[in-house]
Design a protein around this motif. Structure first.
Motif, short mmCIF file in Angstrom:
data_model
loop_
_atom_site.label_atom_id
_atom_site.label_comp_id
_atom_site.label_asym_id
_atom_site.label_seq_id
_atom_site.Cartn_x
_atom_site.Cartn_y
_atom_site.Cartn_z
N ARG A 172 0.74 -1.14 -0.13
CA ARG A 172 0.06 -0.01 -0.07
C ARG A 172 0.71 1.35 0.06
O ARG A 172 0.63 2.09 -0.66
CB ARG A 172 -1.09 -0.03 1.15
CG ARG A 172 -2.04 -1.01 1.14
CD ARG A 172 -3.13 -0.79 2.10
NE ARG A 172 -2.43 -0.95 3.59
CZ ARG A 172 -2.62 -2.07 4.26
NH1 ARG A 172 -3.15 -3.03 3.52
NH2 ARG A 172 -2.48 -2.28 5.43
N GLU A 173 1.98 1.27 0.79
CA GLU A 173 2.77 2.45 0.93
C GLU A 173 3.56 2.48 -0.67
O GLU A 173 3.71 3.72 -0.86
CB GLU A 173 3.94 2.13 2.06
CG GLU A 173 4.88 3.51 2.16
CD GLU A 173 4.10 4.76 2.48
OE1 GLU A 173 4.75 5.71 2.36
OE2 GLU A 173 2.98 4.65 2.69
N LEU A 174 3.77 1.60 -1.14
CA LEU A 174 4.42 1.61 -2.60
C LEU A 174 3.32 2.28 -3.56
O LEU A 174 3.76 3.33 -4.36
CB LEU A 174 5.10 0.41 -3.13
CG LEU A 174 6.25 -0.16 -2.26
CD1 LEU A 174 6.44 -1.48 -2.57
CD2 LEU A 174 7.57 0.79 -2.66
N ARG A 175 2.15 1.73 -3.42
CA ARG A 175 1.21 2.50 -4.31
C ARG A 175 0.99 4.01 -3.92
O ARG A 175 0.99 4.68 -4.96
CB ARG A 175 0.06 1.65 -4.40
CG ARG A 175 0.06 0.46 -4.66
CD ARG A 175 -1.43 -0.21 -5.16
NE ARG A 175 -2.07 -0.52 -3.78
CZ ARG A 175 -2.10 -1.62 -3.09
NH1 ARG A 175 -1.24 -2.92 -3.56
NH2 ARG A 175 -2.92 -1.70 -1.96
N ARG A 176 1.06 4.28 -2.68
CA ARG A 176 0.80 5.64 -2.25
C ARG A 176 1.94 6.42 -2.94
O ARG A 176 1.80 7.65 -3.30
CB ARG A 176 0.75 5.75 -0.65
CG ARG A 176 0.24 7.15 -0.31
CD ARG A 176 0.50 7.06 1.31
NE ARG A 176 1.90 7.22 1.72
CZ ARG A 176 2.49 8.36 1.70
NH1 ARG A 176 2.11 9.52 1.50
NH2 ARG A 176 3.93 8.20 1.97
N LEU A 177 3.20 6.12 -2.56
CA LEU A 177 4.46 6.99 -3.21
C LEU A 177 4.36 6.92 -4.72
O LEU A 177 4.93 7.85 -5.13
CB LEU A 177 5.79 6.30 -2.48
CG LEU A 177 5.93 6.25 -1.02
CD1 LEU A 177 7.14 5.36 -0.84
CD2 LEU A 177 6.13 7.76 -0.83
N GLY A 178 3.97 5.77 -5.42
CA GLY A 178 3.85 6.00 -6.78
C GLY A 178 3.00 7.01 -7.36
O GLY A 178 3.21 7.60 -8.42
N ALA A 179 2.11 7.56 -6.36
CA ALA A 179 0.96 8.59 -6.74
C ALA A 179 1.79 9.92 -6.87
O ALA A 179 1.15 10.99 -7.29
CB ALA A 179 -0.25 8.28 -6.17
N LEU A 180 2.59 9.94 -5.66
CA LEU A 180 3.41 11.17 -5.21
C LEU A 180 4.70 11.51 -6.10
O LEU A 180 5.04 12.72 -6.19
CB LEU A 180 3.32 11.17 -3.60
CG LEU A 180 2.06 11.04 -2.96
CD1 LEU A 180 2.34 10.92 -1.49
CD2 LEU A 180 1.12 12.41 -3.29
N SER A 181 5.47 10.25 -5.96
CA SER A 181 6.69 10.64 -6.48
C SER A 181 7.34 9.32 -6.95
O SER A 181 7.70 8.22 -6.09
CB SER A 181 7.67 11.18 -5.21
OG SER A 181 9.09 11.12 -5.42
N LEU A 186 13.10 4.18 -4.52
CA LEU A 186 14.09 4.15 -3.54
C LEU A 186 13.55 3.23 -2.27
O LEU A 186 14.12 2.43 -1.88
CB LEU A 186 14.36 5.32 -2.97
CG LEU A 186 15.44 6.46 -3.93
CD1 LEU A 186 15.58 7.79 -3.39
CD2 LEU A 186 16.59 5.52 -4.23
N TYR A 187 12.10 3.50 -2.08
CA TYR A 187 11.42 2.88 -0.98
C TYR A 187 11.27 1.44 -1.27
O TYR A 187 11.66 0.84 -0.48
CB TYR A 187 10.14 3.54 -0.64
CG TYR A 187 9.52 3.24 0.62
CD1 TYR A 187 9.42 4.00 1.98
CD2 TYR A 187 8.65 1.77 0.65
CE1 TYR A 187 8.90 3.76 2.97
CE2 TYR A 187 8.08 1.46 2.09
CZ TYR A 187 8.32 2.20 2.65
OH TYR A 187 7.49 1.83 4.20
N GLY A 188 11.00 1.15 -2.50
CA GLY A 188 10.88 -0.26 -2.94
C GLY A 188 12.22 -0.97 -2.85
O GLY A 188 12.30 -2.30 -2.27
N CYS A 189 13.30 -0.23 -3.12
CA CYS A 189 14.74 -0.98 -3.03
C CYS A 189 14.91 -1.28 -1.58
O CYS A 189 15.63 -2.26 -1.02
CB CYS A 189 15.72 0.12 -3.79
SG CYS A 189 15.50 0.10 -5.32
#
Length: 261
Positions: free
Chosen positions: A126-135, A141-144
């Motif tokens: 969920r956090e990766l999807r949220r970050l994808g919509a923002l940056s 970087l978060y995914g790595c």
């Protein structure tokens, strides 16, 4: 009645073949060097702003996600150890069949087999999807960082299993995951079922045989007599990324990286 009695005896036999079970949560740490390497970093200067952003995301990842894990250790069904047509290793408790010449060679001589799964959970997806919509940069970087965290967790579980092996007077050797060599990804549903991973840690598999949540690891390792020669295969020899591995270019391996975590 005879059939019912047979089923009961079979169930008792299967249960007795399960040597140990375990589950829990770990506070693992992101290996910063590995996370940057996953992002394509090759030692170049990051710059103060990017470096600070990366460190903040790594810290957030560590604070937000624990590594949930489940494992079991089983005897090997020696009567079905190697198929005549397809080499295989069969776990006596769950009946899980690990097919392939590579996994059979990797576990040859093992006294017991451990299987495990670990995951950062759906919150990470969920956090990766949220970050994808923002940056997109933050998402990458978060995914790595999350990949590094999941791998660190898998290494810690492997070390826990090493302790279990020692209790039995055995030693745990290198782990091997579905998708390595000729151990097919199609074993994932049965692998997770053997672990009851859906109920235990919320881990499932997609129609394309990928783990869900994404930042997850499944693996198998053998418990061996410490005096026996190590006949387990070198995962590097079976790795599809061997020809272009960034670890090997630096004169190391991903296993060395795991030990640094």
């Amino acid at each position: 009645m005879a059939e019912s009695g047979f089923d009961v005896l079979a169930a008792i036999k299967a249960q007795s073949a399960v040597v140990a079970l375990g589950r829990g949560k770990l506070d693992a740490k992101v290996n910063r060097a590995d996370a940057l390497m996953y992002a394509g970093h090759a030692g170049q200067e990051l710059g103060g702003e990017l470096s600070a952003r990366f460190e903040e995301l790594a810290r957030q990842c560590e604070e937000s996600h624990k590594v949930s894990y489940v494992w079991r250790v089983e005897d090997i069904d020696s009567s079905r150890r190697f198929g005549e047509l397809v080499p295989q290793v069969v776990l006596a408790g769950s009946g899980l069949v690990l097919e392939g010449a590579d996994i059979s060679a990797h576990l040859r001589g093992a006294s017991k087999v451990a299987i495990f799964a670990c995951t950062l959970g759906a919150g990470c997806d969920r956090e990766l999807r949220r970050l994808g919509a923002l940056s997109p940069l933050d998402q990458t970087l978060y995914g790595c960082c999350a990949s590094s965290l999941a791998e660190a967790g898998a290494q810690e579980v492997q070390e826990l299993l090493g302790e279990e092996a020692a209790k039995l007077g055995l030693e745990a050797r290198a782990r091997f995951s579905p998708g390595y060599g000729d151990l097919p990804l199609s074993v994932q549903p049965a692998f997770l079922q053997a672990l009851d991973a859906g109920r235990a840690i919320g881990l499932g598999v997609t129609e394309s045989m990928l783990l869900s949540p994404v930042k997850s690891v499944t693996a198998v390792l053998g418990f061996f007599d410490p005096a026996a020669a190590d006949s387990s295969s070198d995962p590097c020899d079976l790795c599809a990324a061997r020809a272009y591995c960034c670890y090997r270019e630096r004169g190391t391996t991903c296993r060395d990286s795991r030990r640094r975590n």
